[in-house]
Design a protein around this motif. Structure first.
Motif, short mmCIF file in Angstrom:
data_model
loop_
_atom_site.label_atom_id
_atom_site.label_comp_id
_atom_site.label_asym_id
_atom_site.label_seq_id
_atom_site.Cartn_x
_atom_site.Cartn_y
_atom_site.Cartn_z
N TYR A 116 46.78 36.89 45.43
CA TYR A 116 47.24 35.75 44.64
C TYR A 116 48.32 36.15 43.64
CZ TYR A 116 47.15 31.56 41.78
OH TYR A 116 47.51 30.43 41.09
N PHE A 117 48.08 37.22 42.88
CA PHE A 117 49.02 37.62 41.83
C PHE A 117 50.01 38.70 42.28
CE2 PHE A 117 45.42 36.09 39.21
CZ PHE A 117 46.10 35.19 38.43
N GLN A 118 49.79 39.31 43.42
CA GLN A 118 50.56 40.43 43.95
C GLN A 118 50.61 41.57 42.95
OE1 GLN A 118 53.12 37.50 44.61
NE2 GLN A 118 52.26 37.02 46.58
N ALA A 119 51.75 42.21 42.80
CA ALA A 119 51.84 43.41 41.96
C ALA A 119 52.30 43.09 40.55
CB ALA A 119 52.76 44.42 42.61
N THR A 120 51.91 41.94 40.03
CA THR A 120 52.24 41.62 38.64
C THR A 120 51.18 42.22 37.73
OG1 THR A 120 51.00 39.56 38.73
CG2 THR A 120 53.33 39.45 39.35
N LEU A 121 51.43 42.21 36.45
CA LEU A 121 50.48 42.79 35.50
C LEU A 121 49.10 42.13 35.57
CD1 LEU A 121 49.98 44.85 33.28
CD2 LEU A 121 50.79 43.15 31.63
N PRO A 122 48.99 40.79 35.58
CA PRO A 122 47.64 40.21 35.69
C PRO A 122 46.94 40.59 37.00
CG PRO A 122 49.20 38.54 34.99
CD PRO A 122 50.00 39.75 35.35
N GLY A 123 47.70 40.65 38.09
CA GLY A 123 47.11 41.03 39.36
C GLY A 123 46.59 42.45 39.36
N LEU A 124 47.33 43.34 38.76
CA LEU A 124 46.90 44.74 38.71
C LEU A 124 45.70 44.92 37.78
CD1 LEU A 124 50.37 46.54 38.69
CD2 LEU A 124 48.77 46.28 40.60
N VAL A 125 45.67 44.17 36.68
CA VAL A 125 44.52 44.25 35.76
C VAL A 125 43.26 43.75 36.46
CG1 VAL A 125 43.53 43.29 33.65
CG2 VAL A 125 45.88 44.15 33.65
N LEU A 126 43.35 42.60 37.13
CA LEU A 126 42.19 42.07 37.84
C LEU A 126 41.77 42.98 39.00
CD1 LEU A 126 42.98 38.24 37.92
CD2 LEU A 126 41.21 39.42 36.61
N ALA A 127 42.74 43.56 39.68
CA ALA A 127 42.42 44.50 40.76
C ALA A 127 41.72 45.74 40.20
CB ALA A 127 43.69 44.90 41.51
N GLY A 128 42.14 46.19 39.03
CA GLY A 128 41.47 47.33 38.40
C GLY A 128 40.04 47.01 38.02
N ILE A 129 39.81 45.79 37.53
CA ILE A 129 38.45 45.37 37.20
C ILE A 129 37.59 45.32 38.46
CG2 ILE A 129 37.07 43.42 36.34
CD1 ILE A 129 39.43 42.84 34.42
N GLY A 130 38.17 44.84 39.55
CA GLY A 130 37.45 44.82 40.82
C GLY A 130 37.13 46.22 41.30
N ALA A 131 38.08 47.15 41.13
CA ALA A 131 37.86 48.54 41.55
C ALA A 131 36.74 49.19 40.74
CB ALA A 131 39.16 49.34 41.41
N VAL A 132 36.66 48.88 39.47
CA VAL A 132 35.57 49.41 38.64
C VAL A 132 34.23 48.86 39.11
CG1 VAL A 132 34.59 49.38 36.31
CG2 VAL A 132 37.01 49.88 36.64
N GLY A 133 34.20 47.59 39.48
CA GLY A 133 32.97 47.00 40.01
C GLY A 133 32.53 47.66 41.31
N VAL A 134 33.50 47.94 42.19
CA VAL A 134 33.18 48.61 43.45
C VAL A 134 32.66 50.02 43.17
CG1 VAL A 134 34.16 49.56 45.57
CG2 VAL A 134 34.79 47.26 44.83
N ALA A 135 33.32 50.73 42.28
CA ALA A 135 32.90 52.11 41.98
C ALA A 135 31.50 52.14 41.38
CB ALA A 135 33.90 52.77 41.03
N SER A 136 31.20 51.22 40.46
CA SER A 136 29.87 51.23 39.86
C SER A 136 28.81 50.86 40.90
CB SER A 136 29.79 50.28 38.66
OG SER A 136 29.89 48.94 39.07
N GLY A 137 29.15 50.01 41.85
CA GLY A 137 28.21 49.68 42.92
C GLY A 137 27.99 50.83 43.86
N VAL A 138 29.04 51.55 44.19
CA VAL A 138 28.93 52.70 45.11
C VAL A 138 28.08 53.80 44.48
CG1 VAL A 138 30.23 54.58 46.18
CG2 VAL A 138 31.03 52.23 46.40
N PHE A 139 28.31 54.10 43.23
CA PHE A 139 27.57 55.18 42.57
C PHE A 139 26.22 54.72 42.03
CE2 PHE A 139 32.00 56.75 42.12
CZ PHE A 139 31.85 57.86 42.93
N GLY A 140 26.01 53.40 41.91
CA GLY A 140 24.73 52.90 41.43
C GLY A 140 24.51 53.12 39.95
N TYR A 141 25.58 53.32 39.21
CA TYR A 141 25.46 53.58 37.78
C TYR A 141 26.43 52.69 37.02
CZ TYR A 141 25.46 55.92 33.30
OH TYR A 141 25.37 56.19 31.96
#
Length: 71
Positions: A29-54
């Motif tokens: 939706y946002f492509q490589a704009t600042l809001p898109g990258l911030v939301l993508a980073g938040i999503g990546a943190v959610g994935v990482a916390s789910g993978v590690f279970g912590y």
């Protein structure tokens, strides 16, 4: 060095699925704009916390996995 898991299996699965949806949706939706990258980073943190279970925020709140729940 490694932290104990403080997320149940179901909670980890929800974080992985939700993080992937947020990551992909933000980049589509946002492509490589600042809001898109911030939301993508938040999503990546959610994935990482789910993978590690912590989750550090859950650890600060004193939350842990109860025995027999979410397996």
């Amino acid at each position: 060095m490694f932290k104990n898991r403080n997320l149940s299996g179901r909670h980890s699965a929800v974080r992985i699925v939700g993080g992937c949806l947020l990551l992909v949706g933000a980049l589509m939706y946002f492509q490589a704009t600042l809001p898109g990258l911030v939301l993508a980073g938040i999503g990546a943190v959610g994935v990482a916390s789910g993978v590690f279970g912590y989750c550090p925020a859950c650890a600060l709140a004193g939350r842990g996995v109860r025995k027999g729940v979410g397996k």
